[in-house]
Write a protein that holds these residues in place. Sequence first.
Motif, short mmCIF file in Angstrom:
data_model
loop_
_atom_site.label_atom_id
_atom_site.label_comp_id
_atom_site.label_asym_id
_atom_site.label_seq_id
_atom_site.Cartn_x
_atom_site.Cartn_y
_atom_site.Cartn_z
N GLY A 70 0.81 -1.21 0.00
CA GLY A 70 0.00 0.00 0.00
C GLY A 70 0.84 1.26 0.00
N LEU A 74 -1.88 6.11 2.16
CA LEU A 74 -3.00 5.34 2.70
C LEU A 74 -2.64 4.67 4.01
N ILE A 97 -2.14 -2.87 3.41
CA ILE A 97 -3.31 -2.57 2.60
C ILE A 97 -3.48 -3.69 1.58
N ILE A 249 -10.70 -2.33 -0.98
CA ILE A 249 -9.61 -1.88 -0.12
C ILE A 249 -9.92 -2.28 1.32
N GLN A 278 -6.84 3.04 -3.81
CA GLN A 278 -6.08 3.49 -2.65
C GLN A 278 -6.22 5.00 -2.46
#
Length: 397
Positions: A70, A74, A97, A249, A278
Amino acid sequence: MSIEISHRVSQIKPSATLAIAAKAGELKAQGKDIISLATGEPDFDTPEHIKQAAYAAIARGDTKYTAVGGTVELRQAVVDKFKSENRLEFNLNEILISAGAKQCLYNLMQAIINTGDEVVIPSPYWVSYPDMVKLADGFPVIINTTLEQSFKINARQLEGAISDKTRLVIINSPSNPTGKAYSRSELMALGEVIRRHPRIAVVSDDIYEHIYWGEHEYLTLLNVCPDLREQVITLNGVSKAYSMTGWRIGYAAGPERIIKEMRKVQGQSTSNPCSISQAAAVAALSGPQNYIEMMREAFKGRHDRVIPALNKLPGVSCEPADGAFYALPSFIQTIKDLPGINNDIELAGWLLESAGVAMVPGTAFGAPGFLRLSYATSMENLETAIARIDTALQAAL
């Protein structure tokens, strides 16, 4: 000679939720009037500011690979969310993530489960838990709960289910499919058991955190037992809270050593989740949060209408929920009384054909004799669906 299928996949069942939804879709395509209460996703649109963040990400060219685990932006938004909303402190390397909380859980299973390891799962459970364990060559150990105990395990049951092979325990609060949430005292009691077994990891599946209307404040396991930090992996995501199911997500927070291994699994399977999604998730977590309250109030209003209506159906009983957007009514007496119907699977099929209402058999969730319905649809649909069920049952009984 046909190609042999792996033993792991051979023991996996197709999703009952998707199967019912597909059957309902087939009947709709044939021109039949079907109300589907099967799928578990908010019926609201994704908030506009989140969409705008996605458009902006495309416009500036954020369409390439990101870091496997990720983007920094984020992961930082997730760290900030945990600090401000849950009073929990994590660093960037303790966050992963993924393409939904579902992938986070799958990564975890693959990272820590060895052949023959046991995973303790309270029943009723989300349909994917046991099959994910099997895909990791583990063995799901199911703890059955009852309506009388509000479908929640207690410390005695948890201790009794733990063996030398136990590797993981799953706690889902509020729960899919029951909507029940654990209280502070209940989490403390479970934490006492976990504390005696430091080699066991715990998943706190908090995906319905923001769709909660219980009497007391929402608490995740680490709020109550912060000393279990090295054993707990907390899962969450933007799908339910921000009506972003299709954006895929989810995120996990936990000990850096375990997150690193989960990231390794992800790196050799899907790599990073969608870069555009994201960017949208950053806007979801960091932007206005008033959307959540609006949606929660809508679900609570539906809940307050649906539960009494279900309890008026012949032979049906249903407990109120603390959150999520599901009801799990018992049709055990109805099945006994209904000619030609022997179980909840047959009942779900009969109601789909006779009443034009799609619900998921409770057997898929480890709750035979029950049916799960989602009230993530309009009040009009819900009232019409329950009226149809009532008409069909009254005519048949």
